[in-house]
Design an enzyme around this catalytic site. Sequence first.
Site, short mmCIF file in Angstrom:
data_model
loop_
_atom_site.label_atom_id
_atom_site.label_comp_id
_atom_site.label_asym_id
_atom_site.label_seq_id
_atom_site.Cartn_x
_atom_site.Cartn_y
_atom_site.Cartn_z
N ASP A 46 -8.38 0.58 22.55
CA ASP A 46 -7.87 -0.78 22.37
C ASP A 46 -6.34 -0.76 22.44
O ASP A 46 -5.67 -0.21 21.56
CB ASP A 46 -8.31 -1.34 21.01
CG ASP A 46 -7.87 -2.79 20.84
OD1 ASP A 46 -8.64 -3.68 21.25
OD2 ASP A 46 -6.77 -3.03 20.32
N TYR A 51 2.00 -3.70 22.84
CA TYR A 51 2.19 -2.37 22.25
C TYR A 51 3.11 -1.49 23.12
O TYR A 51 3.55 -0.43 22.66
CB TYR A 51 0.84 -1.64 22.06
CG TYR A 51 -0.20 -2.39 21.26
CD1 TYR A 51 0.12 -3.51 20.50
CD2 TYR A 51 -1.53 -1.98 21.26
CE1 TYR A 51 -0.84 -4.21 19.79
CE2 TYR A 51 -2.50 -2.68 20.55
CZ TYR A 51 -2.15 -3.79 19.82
OH TYR A 51 -3.11 -4.48 19.12
N LYS A 76 -4.56 -6.90 26.14
CA LYS A 76 -4.39 -8.28 25.66
C LYS A 76 -3.18 -8.94 26.30
O LYS A 76 -2.16 -8.27 26.55
CB LYS A 76 -4.21 -8.28 24.13
CG LYS A 76 -5.22 -7.39 23.41
CD LYS A 76 -5.13 -7.43 21.91
CE LYS A 76 -5.97 -6.32 21.30
NZ LYS A 76 -5.27 -5.05 21.09
N HIS A 109 -4.02 -12.59 23.02
CA HIS A 109 -3.68 -11.81 21.82
C HIS A 109 -3.57 -12.68 20.55
O HIS A 109 -4.05 -12.30 19.48
CB HIS A 109 -2.37 -11.05 22.07
CG HIS A 109 -2.21 -9.82 21.24
ND1 HIS A 109 -1.53 -8.71 21.69
CD2 HIS A 109 -2.63 -9.51 19.99
CE1 HIS A 109 -1.55 -7.78 20.74
NE2 HIS A 109 -2.20 -8.25 19.70
N LEU A 191 -8.77 -0.18 8.34
CA LEU A 191 -8.38 0.52 7.10
C LEU A 191 -7.23 -0.22 6.41
O LEU A 191 -6.51 0.37 5.59
CB LEU A 191 -7.94 1.95 7.44
CG LEU A 191 -9.00 2.83 8.13
CD1 LEU A 191 -8.39 4.16 8.61
CD2 LEU A 191 -10.19 3.08 7.20
N SER A 232 -5.02 6.42 14.62
CA SER A 232 -4.36 7.56 13.97
C SER A 232 -3.68 8.39 15.05
O SER A 232 -4.16 8.47 16.17
CB SER A 232 -5.34 8.42 13.20
OG SER A 232 -4.66 9.52 12.65
N VAL A 233 -2.57 8.99 14.68
CA VAL A 233 -1.93 9.95 15.58
C VAL A 233 -2.15 11.38 15.08
O VAL A 233 -1.54 12.32 15.57
CB VAL A 233 -0.41 9.68 15.73
CG1 VAL A 233 -0.18 8.38 16.50
CG2 VAL A 233 0.29 9.63 14.38
N ARG A 237 -7.53 13.31 11.40
CA ARG A 237 -8.01 11.97 11.05
C ARG A 237 -8.76 11.33 12.22
O ARG A 237 -9.74 10.59 12.00
CB ARG A 237 -6.83 11.07 10.66
CG ARG A 237 -6.22 11.46 9.33
CD ARG A 237 -4.95 10.68 9.10
NE ARG A 237 -4.42 10.87 7.77
CZ ARG A 237 -3.26 10.36 7.36
NH1 ARG A 237 -2.52 9.63 8.19
NH2 ARG A 237 -2.85 10.58 6.14
N ASN A 241 -12.45 10.05 11.53
CA ASN A 241 -12.84 8.66 11.76
C ASN A 241 -13.98 8.53 12.76
O ASN A 241 -14.58 7.46 12.89
CB ASN A 241 -11.63 7.84 12.24
CG ASN A 241 -10.52 7.78 11.19
OD1 ASN A 241 -10.74 8.13 10.03
ND2 ASN A 241 -9.33 7.37 11.60
N1 LIG Z 1 -5.31 -8.04 17.80
C1 LIG Z 1 -4.36 -7.84 16.93
O1 LIG Z 1 -3.55 -8.74 16.66
C2 LIG Z 1 -4.23 -6.51 16.24
C3 LIG Z 1 -3.36 -6.36 15.17
C4 LIG Z 1 -3.29 -5.11 14.54
C5 LIG Z 1 -4.10 -4.08 14.99
N2 LIG Z 1 -4.92 -4.25 16.08
C6 LIG Z 1 -5.77 -3.14 16.61
O2 LIG Z 1 -6.43 -2.49 15.51
C7 LIG Z 1 -6.12 -1.09 15.56
C8 LIG Z 1 -6.17 -0.49 14.16
O3 LIG Z 1 -5.32 -1.18 13.28
P1 LIG Z 1 -4.04 -0.52 12.56
O4 LIG Z 1 -3.40 0.39 13.50
O5 LIG Z 1 -3.25 -1.61 11.99
O6 LIG Z 1 -4.60 0.16 11.29
P2 LIG Z 1 -5.82 1.00 10.70
O7 LIG Z 1 -6.65 1.63 11.75
O8 LIG Z 1 -6.43 0.08 9.72
O9 LIG Z 1 -5.00 2.13 9.90
C9 LIG Z 1 -4.12 3.03 10.55
C10 LIG Z 1 -3.28 3.72 9.51
O10 LIG Z 1 -4.13 4.49 8.64
C11 LIG Z 1 -3.82 5.86 8.77
N3 LIG Z 1 -5.12 6.55 8.87
C12 LIG Z 1 -5.99 6.53 9.92
N4 LIG Z 1 -7.08 7.26 9.65
C13 LIG Z 1 -6.91 7.77 8.41
C14 LIG Z 1 -7.68 8.63 7.60
N5 LIG Z 1 -8.86 9.10 8.02
N6 LIG Z 1 -7.20 8.95 6.36
C15 LIG Z 1 -6.01 8.48 5.93
N7 LIG Z 1 -5.22 7.68 6.66
C16 LIG Z 1 -5.66 7.32 7.90
C17 LIG Z 1 -3.00 6.02 10.02
O11 LIG Z 1 -2.07 7.08 9.86
P3 LIG Z 1 -1.63 8.14 11.03
O12 LIG Z 1 -1.61 7.43 12.34
O13 LIG Z 1 -0.28 8.57 10.57
O14 LIG Z 1 -2.64 9.25 10.99
C18 LIG Z 1 -2.28 4.68 10.08
O15 LIG Z 1 -1.17 4.68 9.22
C19 LIG Z 1 -4.73 -1.08 16.22
O16 LIG Z 1 -4.36 0.19 16.67
C20 LIG Z 1 -4.94 -2.08 17.31
O17 LIG Z 1 -5.67 -1.50 18.38
C21 LIG Z 1 -5.01 -5.46 16.71
#
Ligand SMILES: NC(=O)c1ccc[n+]([C@@H]2O[C@H](COP(=O)([O-])OP(=O)(O)OC[C@H]3O[C@@H](n4cnc5c(N)ncnc54)[C@H](OP(=O)(O)O)[C@@H]3O)[C@@H](O)[C@H]2O)c1
Length: 277
Positions: A46, A51, A76, A109, A191, A232-233, A237, A241
């Site tokens: 995604d 981005y 998007k 988006h 998350l 995650s980078v 993780r 996941n």
């Molecule tokens: N449509 C929209 O408007 C919109 C908005 C926001 C997000 N999104 C999409 O949703 C995706 C996910 O959302 P997100 O990036 O906000 O957040 P997320 O997936 O809810 O959380 C990511 C964060 O959690 C950490 N993390 C991941 N796996 C973990 C684990 N197993 N244990 C502990 N910490 C963990 C990551 O750290 P590290 O990377 O440092 O490991 C990062 O800081 C985005 O990448 C994007 O594709 C869409």
Amino acid sequence: MTTIPTITLNDGVEIPQLGFGVWQVPPAEVKVATQVALEVGYRHIDTAEMYGNEVGVGEAVRESGIDRSEIFVTSKLNNGFHDPADAMVAFEKTISDLNIGYLDLFLIHWPMPAVGNFVDTWKALEAMKATGKVRSIGVSNFHAPHLQRLLDETGTVPSVDQIEVHPYLTQEPLRAFNAQHSIVTEAWSPLASGKIIGDPTIAAIAERVGKSVAQVTLRWHIQRGDVIFPKSVTRSRIEENFRLFDFELAEADILAISALNRDERTGPNPDEFNWIP
Ligand SMILES: NC(=O)c1ccc[n+]([C@@H]2O[C@H](COP(=O)([O-])OP(=O)(O)OC[C@H]3O[C@@H](n4cnc5c(N)ncnc54)[C@H](OP(=O)(O)O)[C@@H]3O)[C@@H](O)[C@H]2O)c1
């Protein structure tokens, strides 16, 4: 190898329920992160024009040696391109930057209510689909009144609505609206952008079932039927996941996690968000 369940969208296209999100992955790091995800077994990425990392995602997909048809890629339309003519140009740029032949899913988006022309933008997405360069079209951050306008004023029901969902923002009414109209809910920030990791209720469940807080939270989403793409980078993780399909949460645990809802957003409210990058 783990088989990831797929969900059939309202146009017949199959989407893997678990994917890999790349928001906030810098362009210089996104190729490696996506390569790691594909090595681990993810087959759904995604991304978004916003981005700034579509080029690296496309390189990782192209160089993976995996058949293009086995990888589901979403992008998007950025907020400054809602005018239909601009939308078509932006779509062509996304296709060219990704350089993977076609897109699986393209979303508006944000609805951008102050701009006010997302119905015309949606008609542009219908035209994009007609070109064959994208298999499915949908929206992101649309609330029920935005969706209702598309249902009333256009000929196509969005395949997905990608919205913020996690245990602190369970979005029951909007998920129910989506389900009622055969729109699949995609849960972004599953998350809560990492905030969920310290939650004591989920930590207690995780300890009892022998999984991590992230795995229990992601499993909660899976059992609720939403599509997710945690970001995650960190290789460990990214692997963690992905391991969501060798256990199941009891209904009581699902309910206990859902009860954590406090309607708390990590991102902006789509009704008030009109930002053009
Ligand atoms: N449509 C929209 O408007 C919109 C908005 C926001 C997000 N999104 C999409 O949703 C995706 C996910 O959302 P997100 O990036 O906000 O957040 P997320 O997936 O809810 O959380 C990511 C964060 O959690 C950490 N993390 C991941 N796996 C973990 C684990 N197993 N244990 C502990 N910490 C963990 C990551 O750290 P590290 O990377 O440092 O490991 C990062 O800081 C985005 O990448 C994007 O594709 C869409």
